[in-house]
Design a protein around this motif. Structure first.
Motif, PDB file in Angstrom:
ATOM      1  N   PHE A 175       0.849  -1.181   0.000  1.00  0.00           N
ATOM      2  CA  PHE A 175       0.000   0.000   0.000  1.00  0.00           C
ATOM      3  C   PHE A 175       0.893   1.243   0.000  1.00  0.00           C
ATOM      4  O   PHE A 175       1.810   1.350   0.816  1.00  0.00           O
ATOM      5  CB  PHE A 175      -0.915  -0.032   1.212  1.00  0.00           C
ATOM      6  CG  PHE A 175      -1.755  -1.290   1.258  1.00  0.00           C
ATOM      7  CD1 PHE A 175      -3.043  -1.289   0.780  1.00  0.00           C
ATOM      8  CD2 PHE A 175      -1.224  -2.478   1.733  1.00  0.00           C
ATOM      9  CE1 PHE A 175      -3.810  -2.452   0.789  1.00  0.00           C
ATOM     10  CE2 PHE A 175      -1.968  -3.648   1.748  1.00  0.00           C
ATOM     11  CZ  PHE A 175      -3.276  -3.633   1.273  1.00  0.00           C
ATOM     12  N   SER A 176       0.635   2.139  -0.947  1.00  0.00           N
ATOM     13  CA  SER A 176       1.479   3.315  -1.137  1.00  0.00           C
ATOM     14  C   SER A 176       0.846   4.564  -0.542  1.00  0.00           C
ATOM     15  O   SER A 176      -0.377   4.734  -0.574  1.00  0.00           O
ATOM     16  CB  SER A 176       1.733   3.559  -2.626  1.00  0.00           C
ATOM     17  OG  SER A 176       2.629   2.622  -3.154  1.00  0.00           O
ATOM     18  N   ILE A 177       1.704   5.433  -0.041  1.00  0.00           N
ATOM     19  CA  ILE A 177       1.312   6.781   0.369  1.00  0.00           C
ATOM     20  C   ILE A 177       2.009   7.727  -0.595  1.00  0.00           C
ATOM     21  O   ILE A 177       3.237   7.689  -0.716  1.00  0.00           O
ATOM     22  CB  ILE A 177       1.739   7.074   1.814  1.00  0.00           C
ATOM     23  CG1 ILE A 177       1.189   6.006   2.760  1.00  0.00           C
ATOM     24  CG2 ILE A 177       1.280   8.464   2.239  1.00  0.00           C
ATOM     25  CD1 ILE A 177       1.785   6.070   4.159  1.00  0.00           C
ATOM     26  N   THR A 178       1.244   8.558  -1.295  1.00  0.00           N
ATOM     27  CA  THR A 178       1.843   9.436  -2.299  1.00  0.00           C
ATOM     28  C   THR A 178       1.483  10.892  -2.053  1.00  0.00           C
ATOM     29  O   THR A 178       0.391  11.213  -1.581  1.00  0.00           O
ATOM     30  CB  THR A 178       1.401   9.058  -3.726  1.00  0.00           C
ATOM     31  OG1 THR A 178      -0.024   9.179  -3.836  1.00  0.00           O
ATOM     32  CG2 THR A 178       1.813   7.636  -4.069  1.00  0.00           C
ATOM     33  N   GLY A 197       1.536  14.174 -11.459  1.00  0.00           N
ATOM     34  CA  GLY A 197       1.273  12.856 -10.887  1.00  0.00           C
ATOM     35  C   GLY A 197       1.791  12.736  -9.471  1.00  0.00           C
ATOM     36  O   GLY A 197       2.240  13.711  -8.863  1.00  0.00           O
ATOM     37  N   GLY A 198       1.727  11.518  -8.928  1.00  0.00           N
ATOM     38  CA  GLY A 198       2.115  11.291  -7.549  1.00  0.00           C
ATOM     39  C   GLY A 198       3.533  10.761  -7.414  1.00  0.00           C
ATOM     40  O   GLY A 198       4.080  10.141  -8.322  1.00  0.00           O
ATOM     41  N   LYS A 246       4.167  -1.988 -13.403  1.00  0.00           N
ATOM     42  CA  LYS A 246       4.525  -1.483 -14.729  1.00  0.00           C
ATOM     43  C   LYS A 246       5.586  -0.397 -14.609  1.00  0.00           C
ATOM     44  O   LYS A 246       5.649   0.323 -13.606  1.00  0.00           O
ATOM     45  CB  LYS A 246       3.280  -0.930 -15.434  1.00  0.00           C
ATOM     46  CG  LYS A 246       2.221  -1.989 -15.718  1.00  0.00           C
ATOM     47  CD  LYS A 246       1.011  -1.379 -16.405  1.00  0.00           C
ATOM     48  CE  LYS A 246      -0.039  -2.441 -16.704  1.00  0.00           C
ATOM     49  NZ  LYS A 246      -1.253  -1.858 -17.344  1.00  0.00           N
ATOM     50  N   HIS A 247       6.382  -0.253 -15.661  1.00  0.00           N
ATOM     51  CA  HIS A 247       7.487   0.700 -15.632  1.00  0.00           C
ATOM     52  C   HIS A 247       7.003   2.141 -15.438  1.00  0.00           C
ATOM     53  O   HIS A 247       7.632   2.919 -14.703  1.00  0.00           O
ATOM     54  CB  HIS A 247       8.307   0.609 -16.922  1.00  0.00           C
ATOM     55  CG  HIS A 247       9.103  -0.655 -17.030  1.00  0.00           C
ATOM     56  ND1 HIS A 247      10.109  -0.826 -17.951  1.00  0.00           N
ATOM     57  CD2 HIS A 247       9.056  -1.812 -16.328  1.00  0.00           C
ATOM     58  CE1 HIS A 247      10.629  -2.038 -17.815  1.00  0.00           C
ATOM     59  NE2 HIS A 247       9.997  -2.656 -16.842  1.00  0.00           N
ATOM     60  N   ASP A 248       5.911   2.519 -16.107  1.00  0.00           N
ATOM     61  CA  ASP A 248       5.458   3.904 -15.998  1.00  0.00           C
ATOM     62  C   ASP A 248       4.964   4.210 -14.585  1.00  0.00           C
ATOM     63  O   ASP A 248       5.178   5.303 -14.053  1.00  0.00           O
ATOM     64  CB  ASP A 248       4.387   4.228 -17.040  1.00  0.00           C
ATOM     65  CG  ASP A 248       3.223   3.259 -17.020  1.00  0.00           C
ATOM     66  OD1 ASP A 248       3.290   2.243 -16.306  1.00  0.00           O
ATOM     67  OD2 ASP A 248       2.240   3.517 -17.742  1.00  0.00           O
ATOM     68  N   MET A 303       6.266   6.392  -8.921  1.00  0.00           N
ATOM     69  CA  MET A 303       6.557   6.105  -7.523  1.00  0.00           C
ATOM     70  C   MET A 303       7.913   6.668  -7.108  1.00  0.00           C
ATOM     71  O   MET A 303       8.093   7.172  -5.999  1.00  0.00           O
ATOM     72  CB  MET A 303       6.534   4.587  -7.279  1.00  0.00           C
ATOM     73  CG  MET A 303       5.159   3.950  -7.380  1.00  0.00           C
ATOM     74  SD  MET A 303       3.943   4.596  -6.189  1.00  0.00           S
ATOM     75  CE  MET A 303       3.133   5.859  -7.184  1.00  0.00           C
ATOM     76  N   LEU A 304       8.897   6.593  -8.016  1.00  0.00           N
ATOM     77  CA  LEU A 304      10.246   7.063  -7.707  1.00  0.00           C
ATOM     78  C   LEU A 304      10.450   8.540  -8.053  1.00  0.00           C
ATOM     79  O   LEU A 304      11.481   9.114  -7.702  1.00  0.00           O
ATOM     80  CB  LEU A 304      11.272   6.216  -8.457  1.00  0.00           C
ATOM     81  CG  LEU A 304      11.388   4.749  -8.026  1.00  0.00           C
ATOM     82  CD1 LEU A 304      12.362   4.009  -8.939  1.00  0.00           C
ATOM     83  CD2 LEU A 304      11.834   4.640  -6.580  1.00  0.00           C
TER      84      LEU A 304
END
Length: 237
Positions: free
Chosen positions: A58-61, A67-68, A172-174, A179-180
């Protein structure tokens, strides 16, 4: 003494609480299967439920016009929604969603608040967890400021590997680029470099960890501090 139901729980935070405190929470825990990109807590909206993950990631962005960017990650070690609730707020300007599908135990805010008010040991444990989460976020800032894309990717894969069964990360790469917080081309090149060095195998929508030790060597001090802090605070390691 361990609560009978507690013995079947995979969430490490729930397993760390006393049998008495687990009994306070157990009647209010609802098991849910959660699909990828399901929003659990929306930015700047009142938090109604918190989630103890059993599987998945689970991500927090933090979100912006482009985008995030991931600022936190929670798996079966933690609690999604801990920061606003445990600090006395009811909302937070960050998105909390499912990055890798899995299962979580959901609890409404009111019974968790009531249990925390009734039990000082439970309050103390959850506040220690909050410290561990804050350390993770600060380590992310440190990694983003001081390390290469390859090292940051290695750290991210290690964090995923800690929270999953097996060696495959479905992404997926995109989405990984978001995320990074880097360009997709940068992620593609970094994946190629890690694969060329025998650390991973990268296929469309799937990254397989081949050599964890090599990933740890590349990640260096960007990885391990938050993990050690969690073990110290929650599991007494």
């Amino acid at each position: 003494m361990v609560h009978p139901q507690q013995a079947t729980i995979r969430n490490r935070l729930l397993r760390a609480i006393s049998s008495e405190d687990f009994s306070r929470l157990a009647p209010f825990l609802q098991c849910l299967e959660l699909a990828v990109q399901t929003t659990l807590i929306a930015p700047d909206r009142p938090v109604e439920h918190l989630y103890f993950p059993e599987s998945g990631i689970f991500s927090i962005t933090a979100n912006g016009p482009e985008g995030g960017v991931e600022v936190g990650m929670v798996g079966r070690e933690g609690l999604v929604g801990a920061v606003p609730i445990l600090t006395g707020s009811d909302r937070i300007p960050h998105d909390h969603f499912v990055q890798v599908p899995g299962r979580a135990l959901r609890i409404a805010v009111a019974p968790l608040h009531e249990a925390v008010e009734e039990s000082e040991p439970l309050r103390a444990l959850l506040l220690r967890y909050l410290q561990a989460e804050i350390v993770q976020i600060r380590q992310t800032a440190f990694a983003n400021a001081r390390f290469t894309i390859e090292a940051r990717l290695a750290r991210w894969l290690l964090m995923c590997h800690d929270r999953l069964d097996g060696d495959e990360v479905q992404i997926k790469h995109d989405f990984l680029a978001l995320m990074l917080g880097v360009q997709r081309s940068g992620v593609t090149l970094a994946l190629q470099n890690l694969e060329g060095a025998g650390r991973i195998r990268s296929r469309r929508g799937c990254i397989t960890v081949l050599d964890r030790a090599l990933l740890e060597a590349l990640a260096d001090t960007s990885y391990g501090v938050a993990e050690a802090e969690y073990a110290r605070l929650i599991e007494g390691a």
